[in-house]
Design an enzyme around this catalytic site. Structure first.
Site, short mmCIF file in Angstrom:
data_model
loop_
_atom_site.label_atom_id
_atom_site.label_comp_id
_atom_site.label_asym_id
_atom_site.label_seq_id
_atom_site.Cartn_x
_atom_site.Cartn_y
_atom_site.Cartn_z
N ASP A 132 0.85 -1.20 0.00
CA ASP A 132 0.00 0.00 0.00
C ASP A 132 0.88 1.23 0.00
OD1 ASP A 132 -1.02 -0.02 3.52
OD2 ASP A 132 0.84 -0.61 2.57
N HIS B 28 -3.37 -8.90 5.20
CA HIS B 28 -2.87 -7.55 5.38
C HIS B 28 -2.18 -7.37 6.73
CE1 HIS B 28 -2.55 -3.31 4.50
NE2 HIS B 28 -2.99 -3.04 5.72
N HIS C 57 1.16 -1.08 15.08
CA HIS C 57 0.21 -2.17 14.84
C HIS C 57 0.54 -3.43 15.65
CE1 HIS C 57 -1.25 0.42 11.72
NE2 HIS C 57 -0.17 0.30 10.99
N HIS D 278 1.08 -4.01 6.14
CA HIS D 278 0.50 -3.16 7.19
C HIS D 278 1.58 -2.39 7.97
CE1 HIS D 278 -2.89 -1.79 9.40
NE2 HIS D 278 -2.67 -2.45 10.51
N VAL D 279 2.59 -3.08 8.43
CA VAL D 279 3.66 -2.44 9.21
C VAL D 279 4.79 -2.05 8.26
CG1 VAL D 279 5.35 -2.77 11.05
CG2 VAL D 279 3.08 -3.83 11.21
N HIS D 280 5.28 -0.83 8.43
CA HIS D 280 6.27 -0.33 7.48
C HIS D 280 7.69 -0.70 7.89
CE1 HIS D 280 3.07 2.88 6.40
NE2 HIS D 280 2.71 1.66 6.11
#
Lengths: 429, 429
Positions: free
Chosen positions: A170, A289, A299, A326-328
């Site tokens: 994303d 995700h 998260h 989800h986690v960068h």
């Protein structure tokens, strides 16, 4: 990094962050870097048109062209595009030689509104009955504005088949653009989305719950714009489904749809796992995700709900690897499970489990929000490798039915450096 | 059973199993016992008509009459009924004196199909602008087939107001009857559903996911037949909502809708909890289908997913009591929480927590499937009282803003015996 092997030559590749999954990249485009700034709140007054950098010339020319895997075993695709001026034709002409489009498939066209946004004309055309491992040329649009592309179908299901696929994350989501893919296309990727078949996994940004605008139907934009071959795996919902490609059975789960016992997703996954045949597809891969194991402050433990429901299945069916986004920040787990935990007694924390999958969280390829740089200290026992880095991507190489090589690469000042690499042993063979 | 007080006189009453929630019982009907046999799989060839025991006489006479709470603070109801012969009128005539229906409200009528089942004509009529604590008479249908009932509106919001309410469980669910309430009405309860305002909480049987019949839209039947005042609490979905009645703020959650972080239910609950004003409504009560703490083998730990997401909020906001059903056995927890558990470190198991709610699981009033008689051994530390019993129901008595008395009653050979009783201290006052 005990047990890690470094390999220089790779002939099969994963590219994973978290949102978009390209399941067949013959011409792999590793190292996607987004320059978009994530916006949690919509900027409603910026029309879509102003933000698309690569709108093709010509009246009603097809834009946002992308191909989705179209069936369970790789003999169909869904070709999607948008026209801006009028509905126009939803026909796809295609064939196996250039400039000779011997077949035609008819698609559908829809449009919709979301608050003050009015979509273009969205076309989806299902093209089936294709041959495996074959290059097809196709043409969409009409007259001078028509556009031509090509794609290559995947090989037949074969436990030793080689296969390339990748995942893009994303990269950023804003209200009007409505999809990560559009951002990807804006950053120069349009051509590749039209030449490669993708599968999609929705994230929190795709929920688009905006009650202050009267928009409360989850995934309203996403479901209009992104088709999936869910019906081919007996799923009742485009948000969860499975495909089999080459030597891999790939299951896509929806973190933001109901997933507890008795829900449709749970009922479907229970049946789909029974359909997995490791003799035919040795590699069993799950995508979702929200990561189940992730020791970043960002998260942290958001995956506990799904872990409580599905982890025992992942262990029972010996899933090879679970990818999430989800986690960068990048993180890889050891093979561990927490299935013996219960609220009364039993093991308290994740313990080594040879039947468990490796959990890989891949930070997205785009902007960072800062928080993902903060890992919990000390590093939990289950965490094998982790690093917060910008523009990360992953490459993997399935060698045969027993081994795959996996690399995570940091994108550092434009150079790609493999910073985590290991051998993935197939859980079945 | 340390600290348990037995009380003989009760003037405020809970009746709880697990599905249907009657929020205002002036004429409380305790001890509902169903004779229905639960059927997990539909018997599609039994038409609804054959199973309804109490269809009123007369052409197109209103049947399945039930009243739902219609707003946030108790000045509206939703009156619902079914007509079988033709749509007929959706009008409700009502007033404060018998036979003198001075007001009229216009409702809506719909019907739908579910596989081979074709519903009757379903009427919903929202009646608002009512006075608190007032008896209203109402009339539905037309001509000789019209029917008359009455209801009493709840008192104004008041921290020391007395208030009766009850909950009735999933007495059994079959494909064609589509609702617990219909079973309840079939077993002689039709009159009481027409005289009392209810609120509804959907369970797994209401999902009605039946892909082999081509029916895959969750809650399709339920949502047609049961209205809720969700919009009054700014919810976007009839499956989760809140009402305030007398001295209680009551929140209904949906176990089988998305509830993890970023989902609409999560976003809504976060806001709704901020709206709770314990100065006005000292009692904060949460209802859901799947219990969070339950030491029965049946459905053991199915509530873990929701616990992982919402337990910390329940503790932070000092929820008084969480009621659930699903398991066919009674169980009451101590005030405990597991919010310090994490997959890396911290407390391993639920520990005493003065800010935590009491969790009460109430077995349904109907058939038992046997399994619910098997509790885990030994009894977990968090479990204060448990007993598998047939036809159980609960009675409670809020005395003032600081104390409530709670009784669980075993229905034994037609006799009601209080077998668990304790004083519930308000978590705020």
């Amino acid at each position: 990094m005990a047990g890690v092997t470094r390999m220089e030559s790779m002939w099969l590749q994963f590219i994973l962050t978290c949102f978009v999954f390209s399941s067949y990249l013959r011409n792999g485009n590793a190292g996607i870097t987004s320059t978009f700034i994530r916006s949690e709140y919509p900027s409603v007054d910026i029309p879509l048109e102003n933000k698309v950098l690569a709108v093709p010339k010509g009246h009603n020319a097809p834009q946002q062209v992308h191909i989705t895997q179209g069936d369970y075993d790789g003999r169909a695709v869904i070709i999607s595009w948008v026209t801006a001026d009028e509905p126009g034709t939803s026909k796809v002409q295609y064939g196996t030689s250039e400039k000779n489009f011997e077949f035609t498939a008819e698609g559908t066209v829809t449009n919709y509104t979301f608050y003050e946004y009015k979509s273009g004309y969205i076309h989806h055309c299902h093209v089936d009955g294709l041959e495996h491992d074959t290059k097809y040329y196709y043409k969409i649009g009409s007259g001078d504005s028509s556009r031509e592309f090509w794609f290559i179908t995947p090989p037949k299901i074969n436990p030793d088949a080689s296969y390339k696929f990748g995942i893009i994350g994303d990269l950023g989501q804003t209200f009007n653009s409505l999809s990560t893919l559009e951002h990807y296309m804006q950053s120069g990727g349009q051509a590749s989305t039209a030449y490669q078949s993708w599968i999609w996994s929705a994230g929190n940004h795709e929920i688009d719950y905006m009650p202050y605008m009267g928009e409360v139907t989850p995934f309203k934009n996403y479901l209009q714009r992104y088709a999936t071959p869910y019906y081919a795996s007996k799923s009742s919902n485009p948000l969860w489904y499975a495909i089999r490609r080459a030597s891999a059975h790939i299951i896509v789960l929806s973190s933001y749809s109901p997933f507890v016992k008795y829900t449709p997703q749970w009922m479907w996954l229970q049946e789909e796992l029974k359909r997995v045949d490791r003799e035919k597809t040795p590699w069993l891969i799950v995508l979702m995700h929200v990561p189940i194991y992730n020791s970043n402050e960002a998260h942290y433990m958001e995956g506990e709900s799904m872990r409580a429901v599905y982890e025992s299945w992942f262990v029972h069916y010996k899933v090879d690897v679970v990818f999430a986004g989800h986690v960068h920040a990048y993180e890889r787990s050891y093979r561990i499970s927490n299935i013996h935990y219960n609220v009364t007694s039993g093991e308290q924390y994740p313990i080594p489990d040879k039947s468990a999958p490796v959990y890989i969280t891949v930070g997205d390829g785009g902007n960072q929000e800062g928080l993902a740089g903060r890992f919990r200290d000390p590093q939990p026992d289950y965490s094998a490798f982790r690093e917060a880095s910008y523009g990360a991507f992953d490459t993997g190489e399935i060698q045969n039915r027993t081994h795959a090589l996996y690399h995570w690469n940091r994108n550092d000042d434009g150079k790609k450096m493999a910073t985590d690499a290991f051998v993935l042993h197939n859980q079945y063979w």
